[in-house]
Design a protein around this motif. Structure first.
Motif, mmCIF file in Angstrom:
data_model
loop_
_atom_site.group_PDB
_atom_site.id
_atom_site.type_symbol
_atom_site.label_atom_id
_atom_site.label_comp_id
_atom_site.label_asym_id
_atom_site.label_seq_id
_atom_site.Cartn_x
_atom_site.Cartn_y
_atom_site.Cartn_z
ATOM 1 N N LEU A 28 36.470 82.764 -2.972
ATOM 2 C CA LEU A 28 35.631 83.431 -3.962
ATOM 3 C C LEU A 28 34.166 83.435 -3.524
ATOM 4 O O LEU A 28 33.468 84.441 -3.667
ATOM 5 N N ALA A 29 33.708 82.322 -2.968
ATOM 6 C CA ALA A 29 32.318 82.250 -2.500
ATOM 7 C C ALA A 29 32.060 83.270 -1.396
ATOM 8 O O ALA A 29 31.030 83.966 -1.391
ATOM 9 N N MET A 30 32.979 83.386 -0.457
ATOM 10 C CA MET A 30 32.824 84.359 0.624
ATOM 11 C C MET A 30 32.842 85.785 0.090
ATOM 12 O O MET A 30 32.080 86.645 0.556
ATOM 13 N N ASP A 31 33.687 86.045 -0.891
ATOM 14 C CA ASP A 31 33.764 87.381 -1.477
ATOM 15 C C ASP A 31 32.443 87.751 -2.157
ATOM 16 O O ASP A 31 31.968 88.885 -2.052
ATOM 17 N N ILE A 32 31.838 86.779 -2.850
ATOM 18 C CA ILE A 32 30.546 87.028 -3.496
ATOM 19 C C ILE A 32 29.466 87.301 -2.457
ATOM 20 O O ILE A 32 28.672 88.242 -2.580
ATOM 21 N N ARG B 219 20.504 88.639 4.854
ATOM 22 C CA ARG B 219 21.157 88.003 6.003
ATOM 23 C C ARG B 219 21.326 86.505 5.800
ATOM 24 O O ARG B 219 22.221 85.896 6.367
ATOM 25 N N ASN B 220 20.428 85.902 5.045
ATOM 26 C CA ASN B 220 20.513 84.458 4.812
ATOM 27 C C ASN B 220 21.501 84.185 3.686
ATOM 28 O O ASN B 220 21.258 84.545 2.527
ATOM 29 N N LYS B 221 22.586 83.520 4.028
ATOM 30 C CA LYS B 221 23.618 83.191 3.045
ATOM 31 C C LYS B 221 24.043 81.745 3.253
ATOM 32 O O LYS B 221 24.095 81.264 4.386
ATOM 33 N N GLN B 222 24.373 81.066 2.156
ATOM 34 C CA GLN B 222 24.758 79.666 2.275
ATOM 35 C C GLN B 222 25.648 79.269 1.099
ATOM 36 O O GLN B 222 25.580 79.862 0.019
ATOM 37 N N ILE B 223 26.467 78.260 1.344
ATOM 38 C CA ILE B 223 27.348 77.716 0.316
ATOM 39 C C ILE B 223 27.059 76.222 0.192
ATOM 40 O O ILE B 223 27.005 75.511 1.195
ATOM 41 N N PHE B 224 26.876 75.753 -1.032
ATOM 42 C CA PHE B 224 26.788 74.334 -1.336
ATOM 43 C C PHE B 224 28.058 73.939 -2.086
ATOM 44 O O PHE B 224 28.358 74.510 -3.136
ATOM 45 N N ASP C 188 28.364 83.770 9.654
ATOM 46 C CA ASP C 188 27.048 83.136 9.604
ATOM 47 C C ASP C 188 26.744 82.582 8.215
ATOM 48 O O ASP C 188 25.631 82.710 7.698
ATOM 49 N N ILE C 189 27.737 81.962 7.598
ATOM 50 C CA ILE C 189 27.568 81.336 6.290
ATOM 51 C C ILE C 189 27.769 79.836 6.450
ATOM 52 O O ILE C 189 28.909 79.369 6.546
ATOM 53 N N PRO C 190 26.700 79.059 6.514
ATOM 54 C CA PRO C 190 26.871 77.611 6.609
ATOM 55 C C PRO C 190 27.343 77.029 5.284
ATOM 56 O O PRO C 190 26.887 77.440 4.213
ATOM 57 N N VAL C 191 28.247 76.085 5.369
ATOM 58 C CA VAL C 191 28.729 75.377 4.180
ATOM 59 C C VAL C 191 28.193 73.952 4.230
ATOM 60 O O VAL C 191 28.470 73.213 5.181
ATOM 61 N N THR C 192 27.421 73.574 3.237
ATOM 62 C CA THR C 192 26.931 72.215 3.134
ATOM 63 C C THR C 192 27.787 71.487 2.106
ATOM 64 O O THR C 192 27.836 71.884 0.946
ATOM 65 N N THR C 193 28.463 70.446 2.546
ATOM 66 C CA THR C 193 29.372 69.696 1.683
ATOM 67 C C THR C 193 28.695 68.427 1.204
ATOM 68 O O THR C 193 28.198 67.638 2.008
ATOM 69 N N PHE C 194 28.685 68.247 -0.105
ATOM 70 C CA PHE C 194 28.162 67.021 -0.710
ATOM 71 C C PHE C 194 29.351 66.240 -1.237
ATOM 72 O O PHE C 194 29.915 66.564 -2.274
ATOM 73 N N MET C 195 29.732 65.231 -0.484
ATOM 74 C CA MET C 195 30.950 64.480 -0.759
ATOM 75 C C MET C 195 30.606 63.223 -1.537
ATOM 76 O O MET C 195 29.952 62.322 -1.012
ATOM 77 N N ILE C 196 31.043 63.176 -2.791
ATOM 78 C CA ILE C 196 30.777 62.005 -3.622
ATOM 79 C C ILE C 196 31.974 61.058 -3.480
ATOM 80 O O ILE C 196 32.728 60.802 -4.414
ATOM 81 N N ALA C 197 32.204 60.589 -2.277
ATOM 82 C CA ALA C 197 33.305 59.672 -1.987
ATOM 83 C C ALA C 197 33.022 59.001 -0.652
ATOM 84 O O ALA C 197 32.306 59.546 0.188
ATOM 85 N N THR C 198 33.624 57.840 -0.431
ATOM 86 C CA THR C 198 33.355 57.088 0.789
ATOM 87 C C THR C 198 34.629 56.703 1.535
ATOM 88 O O THR C 198 34.566 55.934 2.491
ATOM 89 N N VAL D 225 33.994 72.562 12.338
ATOM 90 C CA VAL D 225 34.552 73.912 12.458
ATOM 91 C C VAL D 225 33.581 74.954 11.916
ATOM 92 O O VAL D 225 33.416 76.036 12.476
ATOM 93 N N ASN D 226 32.905 74.622 10.803
ATOM 94 C CA ASN D 226 31.984 75.565 10.172
ATOM 95 C C ASN D 226 30.603 75.561 10.819
ATOM 96 O O ASN D 226 29.833 76.511 10.654
ATOM 97 N N ASN D 227 30.271 74.494 11.549
ATOM 98 C CA ASN D 227 28.919 74.299 12.069
ATOM 99 C C ASN D 227 27.917 74.169 10.920
ATOM 100 O O ASN D 227 26.780 74.641 11.001
ATOM 101 N N GLY D 228 28.372 73.528 9.841
ATOM 102 C CA GLY D 228 27.515 73.325 8.679
ATOM 103 C C GLY D 228 26.954 71.923 8.659
ATOM 104 O O GLY D 228 26.672 71.335 9.697
#
Length: 369
Positions: free
Chosen positions: A257-261, A268-273, A315-325, A339-342
């Motif tokens: 869904l994020a990619m579709d949006i 040109r600047n696109k990003q996913i959190f 060219d959409i970097p995905v930044t993952t905020f992982m609330i787990a250890t 894989v994403n180079n994010g």
């Protein structure tokens, strides 16, 4: 001659308006924690007042409730023949501003304005700190008078002042761009497991980011999606009312869904959190769901990594905020990020806002071509 006199300081009495502001700050926090349920938030506030004496004899919880109505923060609605107290748009806006002040306050007070800078110089609309020699087409307001006069004195002497074209130096301009951001929020059941409320900080960060973009980068776009068994887009006004459901974690649906949006965005600047606390545990195949909560399922992980690679190609970097250890979850996130180079952060709830802001600032420069 008399020197300084030191007297005992007696603080001024706090009026009703000051007491209202104190209670209102707490009330806004409670509204997020109760997913916008005004009645429940008021009950919690009354209990806090009983335990910690938040009010006094001249201003009580009843006075605060009346002031909320008078000031337009809450109103009474008829639903199915019953009266119900609900938040107003004014209250929703106030919650966004409160979240912005709490999480991104330092940036909000910055004097810099409006759009995102890029590493590229050229015909932008804001001066940078770089200086170069004058070229045909440069405007007068770009000329660095200090440097130009110094060059003239060095080149021609100070007895008979002359300022020639080759003496002129100009301040370089920065190009600006817009950024399209999608925030993915995990609303699976694990976001409230083990007695830890993880969904409220996630909502607060999204609210702060939305208010930051609306006030500082008005040309940018921000879309918010939530994902559990499925993924769907929500409006900004719906965010305070967001609740966790009895869902698994369908990360694939969220990324699709994020990619579709973002495909529909012209910038040109696109990003996913992506804010999540668990591993992908669900896929949708046709009308059926494929689920596996026991460890990392090869089928689900393979599909998730495939989408990470697609984002990289777009060219959409995905930044993952992982609330787990958990070590095995960290390994999955590391593979996904590679894989994403994010980027990835293994954040506690207190540090989440700072990490989001840091990466929002960084990613805005990455993908201009």
């Amino acid at each position: 001659m008399r020197g300084h006199r030191f007297l005992k300081y007696t603080p001024p009495e706090q009026g009703a308006n000051s007491k209202f502001n104190q209670l209102f700050d707490i009330f806004q926090q409670l509204l997020l924690m109760t997913s916008g349920d005004v009645s429940e938030a008021m009950s919690w506030l009354s209990e806090l007042d009983r335990q910690y004496t938040l009010t006094n004899d001249s201003y009580g919880i009843g006075d605060f409730f009346d002031d909320l109505k008078k000031k337009g923060y809450i109103t009474e609605e008829k639903q199915d023949g019953e009266s119900r107290i609900v938040m107003t748009p004014k209250s929703e806006k106030s919650i966004r501003k409160s979240a912005l002040d709490e999480i991104f306050g330092k940036l909000k007070r910055s004097k810099s304005g409006g759009n995102h800078h890029t590493p590229h110089m050229g015909t932008g609309d804001e001066l940078s700190s770089d200086i170069r020699q004058f070229q045909f087409g440069d405007t007068l307001d770009q000329i660095s008078m200090t440097e130009s006069i110094k060059n003239a004195q060095v080149n021609h002497g100070i007895g008979d002042f002359m300022l020639m074209e080759n003496d002129l130096e100009v301040v370089e301009r920065e190009q600006k761009t817009t950024t399209a951001t999608v925030v993915m929020i995990d609303i699976s059941h694990s976001m409230i497991l083990y007695g830890e409320d993880r969904i409220t900080p996630a909502k607060k960060v999204a609210l702060a980011l939305a208010e930051l973009i609306r006030t500082k980068y008005p040309k940018d776009s921000l879309d918010i999606i939530v994902f559990g068994n499925d993924a769907w887009q929500i409006q900004l006004k719906d965010l305070p009312y967001l609740e966790v459901g009895p869902y698994h974690t369908n990360t694939v649906a969220g990324l699709e869904l994020a990619m579709d949006i973002l495909r529909r965005k012209k910038t040109r600047n696109k990003q996913i959190f992506m804010i999540t606390d668990g591993k992908p545990t669900c896929l949708k195949e046709g009308i059926k769901y494929y689920k596996n909560s026991f460890g990392l399922d090869r089928k689900i992980i393979s599909k998730t990594l495939t989408l990470a690679a697609q984002c990289r190609r777009l060219d959409i970097p995905v930044t993952t905020f992982m609330i787990a250890t958990d070590p095995y979850l960290k390994q999955f996130v590391q593979n996904f990020t590679q894989v994403n180079n994010g980027r990835a952060y293994y954040s506690n709830l207190q540090g989440l806002g700072g990490f989001v802001l840091e990466d929002f600032q960084r990613n805005r420069r990455k993908n201009v071509k």
